[in-house]
Structure formats: C-alpha cells, structure tokens
Design a protein around this motif. Structure first.
Motif, PDB file in Angstrom:
ATOM      1  N   UNK A  15       0.838  -1.204   0.000  1.00  0.00           N
ATOM      2  CA  UNK A  15       0.000   0.000   0.000  1.00  0.00           C
ATOM      3  C   UNK A  15       0.875   1.257   0.000  1.00  0.00           C
ATOM      4  N   UNK A  16       1.907   1.255   0.846  1.00  0.00           N
ATOM      5  CA  UNK A  16       2.812   2.407   0.887  1.00  0.00           C
ATOM      6  C   UNK A  16       3.524   2.564  -0.451  1.00  0.00           C
ATOM      7  N   UNK A  17       3.912   1.445  -1.061  1.00  0.00           N
ATOM      8  CA  UNK A  17       4.571   1.509  -2.371  1.00  0.00           C
ATOM      9  C   UNK A  17       3.694   2.158  -3.422  1.00  0.00           C
ATOM     10  N   UNK A  18       2.395   1.881  -3.365  1.00  0.00           N
ATOM     11  CA  UNK A  18       1.462   2.517  -4.293  1.00  0.00           C
ATOM     12  C   UNK A  18       1.437   4.029  -4.071  1.00  0.00           C
ATOM     13  N   UNK A  19       1.460   4.432  -2.808  1.00  0.00           N
ATOM     14  CA  UNK A  19       1.490   5.866  -2.494  1.00  0.00           C
ATOM     15  C   UNK A  19       2.810   6.499  -2.935  1.00  0.00           C
ATOM     16  N   UNK A  20       3.914   5.768  -2.783  1.00  0.00           N
ATOM     17  CA  UNK A  20       5.201   6.300  -3.208  1.00  0.00           C
ATOM     18  C   UNK A  20       5.218   6.559  -4.713  1.00  0.00           C
ATOM     19  N   UNK A  21       4.531   5.713  -5.477  1.00  0.00           N
ATOM     20  CA  UNK A  21       4.442   5.944  -6.924  1.00  0.00           C
ATOM     21  C   UNK A  21       3.746   7.267  -7.231  1.00  0.00           C
ATOM     22  N   UNK A  22       2.734   7.597  -6.427  1.00  0.00           N
ATOM     23  CA  UNK A  22       2.061   8.884  -6.588  1.00  0.00           C
ATOM     24  C   UNK A  22       3.045  10.022  -6.314  1.00  0.00           C
ATOM     25  N   UNK A  23       3.824   9.870  -5.237  1.00  0.00           N
ATOM     26  CA  UNK A  23       4.807  10.907  -4.881  1.00  0.00           C
ATOM     27  C   UNK A  23       5.861  11.055  -5.980  1.00  0.00           C
ATOM     28  N   UNK A  24       6.316   9.939  -6.505  1.00  0.00           N
ATOM     29  CA  UNK A  24       7.350   9.955  -7.543  1.00  0.00           C
ATOM     30  C   UNK A  24       6.866  10.703  -8.784  1.00  0.00           C
ATOM     31  N   UNK A  25       5.607  10.535  -9.120  1.00  0.00           N
ATOM     32  CA  UNK A  25       5.059  11.184 -10.310  1.00  0.00           C
ATOM     33  C   UNK A  25       4.746  12.659 -10.073  1.00  0.00           C
ATOM     34  N   UNK A  26       4.210  12.990  -8.898  1.00  0.00           N
ATOM     35  CA  UNK A  26       3.676  14.332  -8.686  1.00  0.00           C
ATOM     36  C   UNK A  26       4.661  15.328  -8.088  1.00  0.00           C
ATOM     37  N   UNK A  27       5.532  14.878  -7.192  1.00  0.00           N
ATOM     38  CA  UNK A  27       6.423  15.822  -6.501  1.00  0.00           C
ATOM     39  C   UNK A  27       7.312  16.597  -7.470  1.00  0.00           C
ATOM     40  N   UNK A  28       7.953  15.964  -8.467  1.00  0.00           N
ATOM     41  CA  UNK A  28       8.781  16.757  -9.398  1.00  0.00           C
ATOM     42  C   UNK A  28       7.986  17.785 -10.185  1.00  0.00           C
ATOM     43  N   UNK A  29       6.671  17.571 -10.293  1.00  0.00           N
ATOM     44  CA  UNK A  29       5.821  18.519 -11.016  1.00  0.00           C
ATOM     45  C   UNK A  29       5.146  19.521 -10.080  1.00  0.00           C
ATOM     46  N   UNK A  30       5.516  19.470  -8.793  1.00  0.00           N
ATOM     47  CA  UNK A  30       4.932  20.363  -7.790  1.00  0.00           C
ATOM     48  C   UNK A  30       3.416  20.236  -7.721  1.00  0.00           C
ATOM     49  N   UNK A  31       2.931  19.004  -7.839  1.00  0.00           N
ATOM     50  CA  UNK A  31       1.503  18.732  -7.727  1.00  0.00           C
ATOM     51  C   UNK A  31       1.193  18.142  -6.356  1.00  0.00           C
ATOM     52  N   UNK A  32      -0.052  18.323  -5.915  1.00  0.00           N
ATOM     53  CA  UNK A  32      -0.479  17.768  -4.641  1.00  0.00           C
ATOM     54  C   UNK A  32      -0.424  16.242  -4.683  1.00  0.00           C
ATOM     55  N   UNK A  33       0.031  15.648  -3.568  1.00  0.00           N
ATOM     56  CA  UNK A  33       0.100  14.183  -3.516  1.00  0.00           C
ATOM     57  C   UNK A  33      -1.181  13.588  -2.923  1.00  0.00           C
ATOM     58  N   UNK A  34      -2.138  14.431  -2.571  1.00  0.00           N
ATOM     59  CA  UNK A  34      -3.381  13.923  -1.976  1.00  0.00           C
ATOM     60  C   UNK A  34      -4.617  14.230  -2.831  1.00  0.00           C
TER      61      UNK A  34
END
Length: 260
Positions: A15-34
C-alpha cells in the motif's frame, strides 16, 4: 517474528509503495500528492479503486490502462514490490519497535528520491533536509549511537556535518580537477541526512558502498548502453543503497530497540 506480522508488513508495504508511486510522479511537477485521486497520466481519467490494487491490478490489466489502453510503466509494480520487500526485511530484523518505524520512514524516503533521481536527475530538498531533521529528532533512540540523549544528539549532528561537508569537499575537489560537476547539491544534502541517521562512520561506509555500486552501474552502461566515461549518472540511488546497508547491518548489539 510471527508469520502474521510479516504478512501484514508485506501488505502495508504494498500500500505504501502505491502511495510512493504517486509521490514519484507528482512531486517533481509540484503537484499535490493527496488531490486529485489517482488518474491515468495519458488520458487523465480517474482510476477506479479496483484498478488501483498494488501489483494485482497491473497483472490483471496486462500493464495497460483500462480506458485508453496506454501502457503502464513497470516502475509501478517494481516500486510496490521493493517497498513491500524492504518493509518485511526491516520488520523481521527489528520487530515492532520505534526504531523500526524510523527505519521504514527512511526507507520510503530513499526509495522515492532514488526513483525521482533516476528519472529526473534531481533530489528534492524535502527528502534530504527531512532526513536531517528526522535523524536529529530521533537520535535519542538511535541504536547506532551510545550514551545519553545529548551525546546521541551530538553524534547525529556530527554525522550530518561529516556527511554534508565531506561530500561537499569531494564535489568541490572534483569540480576543480575535472572542470565539471562531480556530485550534485542534492547528493551533498542527502549525505547530510544519511549521516544524521548512521553517524560519521556510517557516512564512510555508505560512500564506499555507493562508489562500488556506481562503478558497476557505469561499467554496465558503457558496455551495454554505449555511455561514455564523462556521461553523468544519478548518484542518489547508490547513496541510498549504501545507507540501507548501514541501516540494516550496522546496529550496536548492546542496544535494545524500544518496543511500540
């Protein structure tokens, strides 16, 4: 360690790994992770909950979006499986203890920043600086350090300083000698965070492990990818691997973990 605990750790890691994928995609684009909820990066349509089950959905969908049939990167199940595997490994080693929780937070940060570094050649400050704060804040229960809480804090601070300043020195020396960036600012700050958690001795072994792994990777690229000696490679993943080796193995046997 009971089998049920390890099974729960594996599911939690997925489950955490799935969330980390969201962070990996969104953080470099300065998008919300939630917000918004998970969506296909190709067609932009929301992903149904039954298509967002870690690993299983990827297999059932044959690695394609249900809506637009665009291929889904294998990075997603790989990150999920890696996160689950490391979660089980550290829970098996340390049990349900506060230090295990600290280790896992560190593991998740290192996985995220490593994949971002591989893809974008950047290490977001929120991870490296966050690890410095984490290391100093939990130094009082760090089994890599000895003595009173104040002594442990100073050991953590020394580790952060050696990690940051030592790596900065190497970076500056490399720039002077080779007239180009030998190590990025993100790597320098990351080593500060690693040092705060593993101490100054752990900084040395982390760099040794990272250098060996980086050399192997560079040789592989030169042989199979045609990369030249002067081509830049992301060093964050190798520093992270060295840090994980330290976190897993270099624990003082005379210090007991504080249970949850």
């Amino acid at each position: 360690m009971e089998t049920m605990v390890l099974c729960f750790a594996a599911l939690f890691g997925l489950v955490i790994g799935s969330f980390l994928n969201v962070c990996i995609y969104r953080i470099p684009q300065n998008k919300s992770i939630v917000w918004p909820a998970s969506f296909c990066p190709k067609c932009g349509k929301p992903i149904k909950f039954y298509d967002n089950i870690p690993v299983l959905s990827y297999i059932l969908l044959w690695g394609k979006c249900r809506q637009c049939k665009a291929p889904i990167s294998c990075q997603y199940p790989v990150v999920e499986l890696l996160t689950a595997g490391l979660t089980v490994l550290f829970v098996w080693q340390g049990g349900l203890a506060w230090w295990t929780a600290v280790q896992l937070v560190t593991v998740y940060c290192l996985i995220t920043l490593s994949v971002i570094d591989l893809e974008k050649m950047i290490i977001p400050d929120r991870f490296s600086l966050g690890l410095i704060v984490l290391g100093l804040a939990v130094s009082w229960l760090n089994p890599n350090f000895a003595g009173s809480g104040w002594s442990r804090f100073l050991e953590s601070l020394l580790g952060a300083g050696v990690g940051f300043l030592g790596t900065l020195g190497v970076a500056l020396l490399g720039f002077v000698m080779f007239k180009k960036e030998a190590m990025g600012g993100g790597d320098v700050k990351l080593m500060g965070g690693i040092g705060a958690l593993v101490g100054w001795q752990g900084v040395i072994t982390t760099v040794v492990f990272a250098s060996a792994l980086g050399l192997i990777y560079s040789v592989f690229l030169m042989i199979f990818k045609g990369k030249g000696k002067g081509d830049a490679i992301p060093f964050g993943p190798f520093l992270s691997a060295g840090a994980l080796i330290n976190l897993f193995y270099l624990i003082r046997p005379d210090m007991l973990a504080i249970p949850l």
